[in-house]
Write a protein that holds these residues in place. Structure first.
Motif, short mmCIF file in Angstrom:
data_model
loop_
_atom_site.label_atom_id
_atom_site.label_comp_id
_atom_site.label_asym_id
_atom_site.label_seq_id
_atom_site.Cartn_x
_atom_site.Cartn_y
_atom_site.Cartn_z
N ASN A 1 30.68 20.53 -31.21
CA ASN A 1 30.50 19.52 -32.49
C ASN A 1 31.82 19.09 -32.64
O ASN A 1 33.02 19.39 -32.48
N CYS A 2 32.08 17.83 -33.43
CA CYS A 2 33.28 17.40 -34.15
C CYS A 2 34.02 18.20 -35.16
O CYS A 2 35.32 18.27 -34.82
N GLY B 1 45.31 6.26 -37.94
CA GLY B 1 45.67 7.69 -37.84
C GLY B 1 44.36 8.46 -38.05
O GLY B 1 43.34 7.62 -38.08
N GLY B 2 44.28 9.81 -38.02
CA GLY B 2 42.90 10.39 -38.29
C GLY B 2 42.97 11.79 -37.44
O GLY B 2 44.01 12.49 -37.54
N ASN B 3 41.92 12.35 -37.13
CA ASN B 3 41.75 13.76 -36.74
C ASN B 3 41.60 13.64 -35.11
O ASN B 3 42.00 12.64 -34.65
N ASN B 4 41.08 14.60 -34.39
CA ASN B 4 41.13 14.63 -33.01
C ASN B 4 40.17 13.77 -32.47
O ASN B 4 40.41 13.21 -31.47
N THR B 5 39.28 13.87 -33.16
CA THR B 5 38.01 12.89 -32.55
C THR B 5 38.37 11.54 -32.92
O THR B 5 38.08 10.64 -31.88
N ASP B 6 39.23 11.17 -33.50
CA ASP B 6 39.70 9.74 -34.15
C ASP B 6 40.46 9.41 -32.81
O ASP B 6 40.54 8.23 -32.38
N VAL C 1 31.80 8.67 -29.65
CA VAL C 1 32.01 10.16 -30.23
C VAL C 1 31.45 11.23 -29.26
O VAL C 1 31.92 12.11 -28.79
N ASN C 2 30.17 10.63 -28.80
CA ASN C 2 29.22 11.67 -27.94
C ASN C 2 30.20 11.73 -26.68
O ASN C 2 30.07 12.93 -26.12
N ALA D 1 35.43 16.88 -24.31
CA ALA D 1 36.17 18.32 -25.09
C ALA D 1 35.34 19.35 -24.55
O ALA D 1 36.20 20.40 -24.34
N GLN D 2 34.18 19.36 -24.12
CA GLN D 2 33.42 20.49 -24.00
C GLN D 2 33.78 20.88 -22.55
O GLN D 2 33.80 22.21 -22.17
#
Length: 327
Positions: free
Chosen positions: A2-3, A61-66, A76-77, A83-84
């Motif tokens: 998940n995120c 900017g942001g996190n890994n998901t961004d 996102v999915n 990533a999986q």
């Protein structure tokens, strides 16, 4: 995945897996050239303390998901699906810390016996010459019993491969093979000055080098993941003669450049297999060419009326690879 899990992975490792290396860094931050567009001055900042990024040239900017949403230009999915499929070492380490009882175990470690594993190696152009550098590992994940070729690292972890599985067990680390004594050199690696080393990303490529080489007497360093670049650089300080056989993809090219930046005397041998992704693909093509050449020479001994039958048999040999391999 998940995120929350994906965002807990080191963004530095995510960037490295995509072939992006910092132009400068310290313990708190790292600066990169814009991963989304070409630029000459680094404007992409990674704050290691909070694992977040900011692109000054665009003000985002942001996190890994961004980051991956923008990088892949997708949902996102789709990002979580991507990533999986990755093998992030920092995520595995977190899983081991959080789980009091891991859902996997090694049941047996043997000399190579399984005919399916031998057939897999043969398909990769590898003969019994390399068997002494690997093990047959029988292991359980959940309730599923599996077996694979095991390649041990310096921390006692294993890289695992078979025709349908690619993974690792226990701690990720580099591996070092000592060809000067024809044994795996795990002791006193940092205490002795070693004359020569060849460097590979994966162990199948390293085994391909052993398959082909006839006189090299030194060490082979296998990174096992480009995420272990920094650890590899520490080991390379022990060597006077550094020879690089890294992959010819974007990540391999970036990794090669980073090593040469630290060790300008390092020699890049990727030109030998410039038409192939990696050294193993080069070995496989050599093997196919040898089979073809031998078949052509043999066909010259046949009367004209038998040549058509022989060429049909040659075609069967070339297409005898009857299983789908996972690299």
């Amino acid at each position: 995945m998940n995120c929350k899990q994906f965002n807990s992975i080191s963004l530095e490792e995510v960037l490295l897996s995509l072939g992006h290396l910092p132009t400068k860094q310290n313990e708190k931050e790292a600066w990169y050239l814009n991963p989304f567009a070409s630029e000459s001055q680094a404007s992409f900042k990674l704050d290691k303390r909070i694992n977040a990024w900011y692109l000054h040239s665009e003000g985002v900017g942001g996190n890994n998901t961004d980051f991956m949403k923008k990088y892949l230009n997708t949902s996102v999915n789709e990002v979580l699906g991507w990533a999986q499929k990755q093998n992030f070492s920092s995520f595995h380490q977190q899983q081991q810390i959080k789980k009091s009882e891991p859902n996997y175990r090694i049941d047996e470690i043997l000399d190579l016996q399984n005919p399916n594993l031998k057939q897999y190696l043969q398909g990769r152009g590898l003969s019994p010459k390399i068997y002494e550098y690997i093990k047959e590992v029988r292991f359980t994940i959940g309730n599923k019993k599996l077996y694979a070729i095991g390649f041990e690292n310096l921390s006692g972890g294993f890289e695992l491969r078979n025709a349908f599985y690619k993974g690792s067990l226990f701690k990720k680390d580099v591996s070092i093979i000592d060809l000067s004594s024809n044994d795996q050199g795990k002791s006193n690696i940092q205490d002795r000055a070693v004359q020569g080393v060849v460097v590979f990303e994966g162990f199948i490529d390293a085994l391909s080098f052993i398959e082909l080489q006839k006189s090299f007497a030194g060490d082979i360093l296998v990174m096992n993941s480009i995420a272990l670049l920094n650890k590899s650089l520490e080991h390379l300080k022990n060597y006077r003669d550094i020879n690089l056989f890294l992959d010819n993809d974007n990540a391999g090219i970036k990794c090669r450049s980073e090593i040469i930046k630290f060790f300008p005397e390092a020699k890049d041998h990727s030109g030998i297999y410039s038409n192939h992704k990696d050294f193993n693909e080069f070995l496989i093509q050599r093997m196919k060419n040898n089979i073809s050449n031998k078949a052509e020479k043999q066909s010259e001994k046949f009367p004209d009326q038998d040549k058509h039958q022989f060429r049909n048999q040659e075609l069967k040999i070339k297409n005898s690879n009857g299983f789908k391999r996972k690299r």
